[in-house]
Motif scaffolding. Structure first.
Motif: not given
Length: 915
Positions: A347-351
């Motif tokens: 999630y943090l990578f994609l955000r």
């Protein structure tokens, strides 16, 4: 300014370069200090917006200053993101706080010209109405990205009209108010915009009124709210409106979080996912990091589906922020922590990637760029060697997410497209006997089936083949079928339970297995279908005492202090669901008898303790507290009132249908008044607490009753007062009690209430039981009492001749063993006081051997017989069968018991055992 940071910022964003060129004052010294602070708190952002916009009195000035402030802050956020001076969570929170502050400022400004023209909007209650702005989506969850639009819904509390010379109704006023807010935020000027505003999530969507009243929104959600809207409202948050806004949000909670465990969320998720995939394909946007396979939306779906399923029962899941909810799913065991960590990392990578895409040109897009130059710049900002290197990592991340998402769906559903009811019924007819088949036909031809709404009928049609597949694998399917059909009939009108069972095939299999063994469980679920919520989601592990206490406390915390009906509902459903879980564990995992009895006793004690607290709190709220008998001031936690358990509760031997034998004791000054507004005597206080406690436990409601309560073992029985003082109790036991009452005291134990009263009771009990007694007299009394019970409750002479043995009441049964344990305490504890330590038969028998009163072999033989007979009584209770069994199967066990009965108490009792 750091040159390296500046260069990295310009690599990350064309928009940042434009801002620097258009607003050179951003480089002045007075801006540089707060411009690049590592963090901005909510309060600092509020102050910043107020400082820049609070003095604006016209729209043109507000729009110019707000847009320039937005550009200034956007440069800051892009700078920090590109140089990793902030985290994704911090950045999205600041963006959301800024949006909140701008919305509130716009709402204040937009109202002024409307009030001048129409007057204030006044509700039916005479109060001035506010515009309630509800943030949806990422704004509601405080997760805005660098170029987010903001999803809003406008509402107001009450209908009415404005109080100006030119009056209009409140809805029209709020519509115009909302239109002005949208224009202030969304309209593109030479200075840009503040936020793009999307209003399509409002009831009925585009084309409907822009603002809706509280009552109209409540009706809409109750009557027309769709499943996808439940997902949307998870993240909803009132940004303006004060108390009215919070009340409106409270109103929406039952729409989002159902009281039951709600597996319909899976079907809604699949429908929404399919719709999104069709749209992605239509737009050829498979490389969208939000909507594409393995993207941000799939992580949100995973989290939200668990929130919708379990959020009604698990309050800790009712959070809006995705990462917070994800963490809690791991903490309570609904997701493995390894999976949680993998999804958080993804999630943090994609955000972060989403921000890198949007920072480039301040565009609301999540699509991967196609231009080689932009690709190279984004790869550089994200610390990758080149674009192919980045794509390799992205593919791995999306694969992790896709696998988790696919597993979520595949674990919960099994395809039924190749089955239909006619085929299922045909197969079932060949497998079951004629009475069971007739029951099936009657079910499908019943008027209740014909009157079902279409949605419920479709759910039944999906459920029946799934049930049939499991039944066809059973050796005796008609047994489960005849017990399940009444249950299915009871839940037809709440057909969400059918969805739960279709979506959770493992739970359906367990249900079939359990009702095959226990008609008692089947009847409990049929009478109280709401128990299916917990029953289908439990892992059938026996809960610890602490877990039970925490669970019930959390449930009762949600109930208002004066909502007695809801308190009763919570107590009943908690008790029934926990007992049902124990029964299921007993059936499926074959738990040892002592573990089952301990678990059932723990449940009763936890319910009793919570009920006593509620009773004390209720009486205290009206009357205050009395004083202790020594004049000491009391508190709710030390109110000089205690509950003593007798019988199976006292002996830690509760069964599935056991009632509670209770005695109430106090140590208050009976004559002194309480210290509340409406004073009563100390004695009246204690009686009211006891009555309230019994009412909480025994009142018959739609959810049944928590427990049957018997208070006849109190001093002087039914003729005695409901609550006794410790002194009166001690005096009665010393001077007036019959020996059978001392027998009952052997199995007595303090359960709940004031610690000092409980300790004093235990002291009195020990003193009474360890008094020296004549053994011959004790034998005579115990023998006579036992004979009365056999004559009244045991099998008749004809039944005994026919080879029937009542497990509990006949010679060699459970009561004989209990009486021998009680005899041992009363006859021998005068010289062996340790015999009076415990209230349960197993430990008493062990202590008789330790003390040398019985041989170890005799004590162990009695214990083994006792456990065997009680284990069978539990099994018969679950199977709803009589305690009268085949005597021949129990000859050896009875012989052990009767031989010791003859030796200890009655030499003539062995006669007649040869049946």
């Amino acid at each position: 300014m750091h040159p390296a940071q500046l260069e990295r910022t310009l690599t990350a964003s064309n928009y940042a370069r434009q801002v620097m060129q258009q607003l050179p004052e951003l480089w002045k010294q007075d801006y540089a200090i707060d411009q690049f602070l590592p963090t901005l708190t909510t309060e600092q952002l509020d102050a910043l917006v107020q400082h820049n916009l609070g003095c604006c009195t016209d729209e043109a000035t507000w729009m110019q200053k707000s847009r320039q402030l937005r550009a200034r802050l956007m440069l800051r956020w892009i700078w920090q993101d590109a140089n990793e001076l902030t985290s994704v969570v911090q950045l999205t929170r600041e963006l959301s706080d800024f949006a909140d502050a701008c919305i509130r400022s716009a709402v204040v400004l937009a109202k002024q010209p409307l009030v001048a023209r129409y007057g204030e909007p006044i509700g039916d209650d005479g109060q001035v109405q506010d515009l309630i702005v509800i943030g949806m989506g990422k704004l509601g969850a405080q997760e805005l990205n660098l170029s987010s639009d903001i999803d809003l819904i406008f509402a107001f509390d009450e209908s009415g009209a404005t109080n100006g010379r030119k009056s209009i109704d409140n809805q029209q006023f709020c519509i115009q108010w909302g239109q002005s807010v949208i224009r202030l935020l969304d309209q593109v000027s030479a200075d840009g915009f503040v936020f793009r505003v999307d209003m399509r999530l409002r009831p009925w969507g585009d084309g409907s009124a822009l603002a809706i009243s509280h009552a109209a929104l409540e009706r809409y959600l109750a009557q027309h709210g769709r499943e996808w809207e439940r997902y949307a409202w998870i993240k909803a948050r009132a940004i303006t409106g004060g108390k009215a806004g919070q009340l409106l949000m409270d109103m929406t909670r039952p729409f989002v979080y159902r009281r039951y465990v709600d597996y319909t969320a899976f079907a809604a998720m699949r429908d929404m996912k399919a719709m999104i995939e069709r749209e992605v394909q239509r737009r050829h946007s498979e490389d969208d990091v939000k909507l594409g396979a393995g993207g941000i939306r799939e992580i949100e779906f995973i989290v939200q589906v668990f929130q919708l399923i379990y959020g009604g029962a698990r309050r800790e899941l009712r959070v809006k922020h995705c990462l917070t909810a994800l963490q809690r799913l791991g903490e309570i065991g609904l997701l493995e922590m390894a999976d949680v960590e993998a999804l958080k990392k993804s999630y943090l990578f994609l955000r972060r990637l989403e921000h890198a895409i949007q920072a480039m040109d301040d565009q609301q897009t999540q699509a991967l760029p196609t231009q080689a130059e932009i690709q190279a710049r984004i790869a550089q900002v994200l610390h990758f060697k080149d674009w192919p290197d980045f794509l390799q990592t992205l593919q791995q991340v999306r694969q992790v997410v896709s696998q988790q998402f696919a597993q979520l769906i595949s674990d919960r559903t099994e395809t039924v497209e190749n089955n239909n009811n006619s085929e299922s019924l045909s197969a079932l007819q060949q497998k079951v006997d004629e009475p069971a088949w007739q029951l099936v036909q009657n079910f499908w031809n019943s008027s209740s089936i014909k009157k079902l709404p279409e949605s419920a009928r479709l759910r039944l049609d999906a459920f029946w083949p799934a049930l049939t597949r499991i039944l066809l694998k059973k050796q005796n399917p008609q047994l489960a079928l005849t017990r399940l059909i009444p249950l299915v009939e009871s839940i037809l009108r709440r057909s969400v339970y059918l969805v739960m069972l279709v979506e959770n095939q493992g739970a359906l299999q367990r249900l079939v297995d359990i009702v095959s063994v226990s008609p008692w469980i089947a009847e409990e679920l049929t009478h109280y279908p709401v128990l299916l919520d917990e029953f289908l989601s439990t892992d059938f592990e026996l809960s610890s005492r602490r877990d039970l206490e925490d669970s019930l406390r959390q449930l009762l915390l949600r109930v208002e202090r004066d909502d007695i009906e809801e308190q009763m509902r919570v107590l009943r459903l908690f008790k029934k669901s926990q007992v049902l879980a124990v029964a299921a564990s007993d059936v499926l995992a074959e738990r040892p008898l002592m573990k089952v009895s301990d678990a059932l006793t723990d449940i009763a004690e936890v319910v009793l303790q919570a009920s006593l607290h509620l009773a004390l709190d209720s009486v205290y709220a009206r009357h205050g507290l009395p004083k202790r008998s020594n004049g000491e001031v009391l508190t709710l936690d030390a109110a000089a009132f205690a509950v003593v358990g007798y019988g199976k509760l006292g002996g830690i031997e509760l069964g599935y249908g056991s009632d509670l034998d209770l005695v109430f004791l106090h140590d208050v000054d009976e004559q002194s008044d309480t210290d509340g507004k409406k004073t009563i005597s100390g004695m009246e206080f204690c009686v009211k607490v006891a009555q309230k406690l019994m009412s909480l436990l025994t009142t018959q409601t739609l959810d049944g009753r928590a427990y049957e309560v018997d208070t006849r073992l109190r001093p002087s029985g039914q003729a005695g007062v409901l609550v006794s003082s410790l002194n009166a109790f001690a005096h009665y036991q010393e001077k007036s009690a019959w020996l059978w009452e001392h027998q009952a005291l052997v199995r007595a134990r303090s359960i709940a209430g004031d610690l000092l009263v409980r300790q004093r009771f235990e002291h009195i009990r020990h003193q009474i039981l360890t008094r020296p007694r004549d053994e011959t007299w004790v034998k005579s009394e115990v023998r006579d009492m036992r004979q009365k019970m056999k004559d009244h409750l045991g099998s008749s002479r004809e039944q005994q001749k026919a080879g029937i043995f009542h497990l509990k009441q006949d010679a060699g049964g459970i009561v004989d063993i209990e009486f021998m344990a009680q005899y041992a305490v009363l006859a021998w504890s005068g010289t062996n006081p340790d015999l009076a330590r415990f209230s349960d038969n197993v430990r008493i028998l062990n202590d008789t051997a330790t003390a040398g009163c019985l041989s170890r072999s005799d004590a162990d033989a009695l214990t083994a017989a006792y456990l065997r007979e009680r284990t069978e009584s539990h099994r018969l209770a679950l199977a709803q069968q009589s305690m009268q069994v085949n005597a021949a199967d129990w000859f050896e066990t009875r012989k052990v018991v009767c031989t010791l009965w003859q030796r200890l108490i009655d030499p003539a009792a062995i006669e007649g055992l040869d049946h």
